[in-house]
Write an enzyme that holds these catalytic residues in place. Structure first.
Site, mmCIF file in Angstrom:
data_model
loop_
_atom_site.group_PDB
_atom_site.id
_atom_site.type_symbol
_atom_site.label_atom_id
_atom_site.label_comp_id
_atom_site.label_asym_id
_atom_site.label_seq_id
_atom_site.Cartn_x
_atom_site.Cartn_y
_atom_site.Cartn_z
ATOM 1 N N ASP A 1 2.664 9.145 -1.819
ATOM 2 C CA ASP A 1 1.951 8.621 -2.884
ATOM 3 C C ASP A 1 1.962 9.522 -3.892
ATOM 4 O O ASP A 1 1.927 10.965 -3.862
ATOM 5 C CB ASP A 1 0.610 8.769 -2.581
ATOM 6 N N ASP B 1 -2.205 -5.252 0.484
ATOM 7 C CA ASP B 1 -3.373 -4.478 0.857
ATOM 8 C C ASP B 1 -4.352 -5.489 1.114
ATOM 9 O O ASP B 1 -4.812 -6.385 0.345
ATOM 10 C CB ASP B 1 -4.141 -3.580 -0.230
#
Lengths: 198, 265
Positions: B11, B130
């Site tokens: 990330d 997600d």
């Protein structure tokens, strides 16, 4: 003067990756569609990511089909590059360069686990010839494709996915891999190095 | 035989690697190019670089970083975050990314998947989902898990495949950061419904979790971040373990074997 390496410039998706991979090996290639530069190069790489029918049209429009077929030095086709060096592709039902006299077929899933495209790392089998010098049998290389070349008399490596297919081809000065040596870690680097030292 | 893939996820925020714990708090985990190169040497099968702030703050992704990664790495990598339109995809692929992952933008505009597949091929189009388990259902979320979307996991994944997605990257928000294993039931249900590879994400805490997501979750690839970034699990050790458990895994050859070869050029 050292003979240089040329990458055939056209609308292929992985030209940058091949360029980077050669630079990691200490070779700075020229990326070109110029007939004279391609003819004079020591080695020529014909990369390819894209769709067969559109790409063949593009190659013909630029006269690259004729140029590639006429090359005399070692030529390496990669992925779609290899498929376009075959006789005919089911992808868009298009006549290709006919360097290798085989047809390109689409994978037919036999069971639910057979996903298409074939994406990921798979093993090289029955390797032979200079491209695979250095104990590359059973090593993993990276594939991304939905179409394949059946095993034939030009096959110099096979891989098994749904069925055994050609992972690499060779005929005279023409070499080709279905996998991406530029994305296959140290094994791919070895294949590229083997090609560069032909 | 096709190998199961181990995929470290980096990330990225302000050019640095970070790992969110349940998407909210962050700790630094190093330089993205160096970390990626290290993972590649250790045997990572591919990498994912996610610009995690992009869709929230509307920042454009980090094309320069993508170029540096492409120059350095000899394994495939996917980039995501902040991809809103075809132009973003073109920019990232041109910089050297092998695939792009689209999440919120695809939920808002599902036609984006078709456009990517048409222009660049399905193989470059990873649809990231997600989803959180609530009220006996898996609900999809937008913007890094901040906004609920009007879609259910299985329905949306099937639609994404139909529209031309090449792979599904499913992150269970319920399992993410908890380190108690992947959402294997949901993953296995996804594998049964889809005809494209599924990448499991969220919940890795120990080696056994990877084995379980391959065997029970029927995942084609397993993504993890913090267990790798903080050295809790080494990729080489994990791969040896998985191979011993009978899972088909790529063990890269020792470096000395492939460093030979003659003069190039």
């Amino acid at each position: 003067m050292k003979k240089n390496v040329a990458i055939v410039k056209y609308n292929a998706g992985n030209i940058g990756s091949v360029d980077y991979a050669l630079k990691r090996l200490g070779v700075t290639p020229v990326v070109t569609a110029d007939e004279e530069v391609l003819k004079q190069a020591g080695k020529v790489i014909f990369p390819g990511v894209g769709e067969a029918h559109t790409t063949m049209k593009h190659l013909k429009a630029q006269g690259l089909d004729r140029i590639i077929c006429g090359l005399r030095q070692p030529v390496l086709g990669i992925c779609l590059g290899m498929q376009l060096m075959c006789r005919f592709s089911e992808e868009g039902a298009v006549d290709c360069l006919n360097i290798f006299d085989s047809d390109v077929k689409r994978f037919c899933p036999q069971k639910h686990e057979d996903k298409v495209p074939h994406i990921g790392w798979n093993t090289l089998r029955e390797v032979k010839g200079p491209l695979f010098a250095g104990e590359l049998e059973t090593q993993f290389v990276y594939f991304v494709h939905s179409y394949y070349v059946p095993v034939n008399h030009c096959t110099v490596a096979t891989t098994d996915y749904i069925l055994p297919f050609s992972a690499a081809l060779q005929k005279d000065n023409f070499y080709a891999t279905q996998f991406h040596p530029e994305k296959s870690g140290s094994v791919g680097e070895m294949v590229l190095r083997n090609f560069l030292t032909l | 035989m096709l190998a199961k893939r181990i995929v470290p996820c980096l990330d990225i925020k302000d050019g640095m690697t970070v790992k969110g714990v349940n998407f909210v708090n962050f700790r630094d985990a190093g330089d993205p190019v160096e970390l990626g190169a290290r993972y590649s040497r250790e045997g990572a099968d591919e990498l994912v670089y996610l610009d995690i702030t992009a869709s929230h703050e509307g920042r454009k992704t980090f094309t320069d970083l993508v170029g540096k990664v492409a120059a350095r790495l000899s394994i495939p990598f996917t980039v995501g975050g902040g991809i809103h339109e075809l132009r973003d995809v073109d920019r990232l692929l041109s910089a050297g990314a092998d695939k792009v992952s689209v999440n919120s933008a695809a939920l808002r505009n599902p036609r984006l998947i078709e456009e990517i597949a048409l222009h660049f091929g399905s193989q470059v189009c990873v649809v990231a989902i997600d989803a959180n388990y609530e009220n006996n259902d898996w609900l999809c979320y937008l913007n890094g898990g901040r906004i609920p979307a009007d879609k259910h996991l299985f329905q949306w994944a099937a639609e994404a495949e139909e529209r031309g997605a090449g792979e599904i990257l499913f992150t269970s928000m319920t399992h993410d950061g908890v380190k108690d294993g992947y959402a294997n039931e949901a993953l296995s249900a996804l594998a049964e419904r889809l005809h494209i590879p599924v990448i499991a994400s969220g919940g890795a805490g120990k080696k056994e979790h990877f084995r379980d997501t391959f065997l029970q979750g029927k995942a084609d690839a397993a993504l993890a971040a913090s267990v790798f970034h903080f050295g809790e699990i080494s990729i080489a050790g994990l791969k040896t373990y998985l191979a011993n458990e009978g899972i088909n895994i790529r063990i890269p050859p020792p470096e000395r074997m492939t460093q030979g070869g003659g003069e190039t050029n």
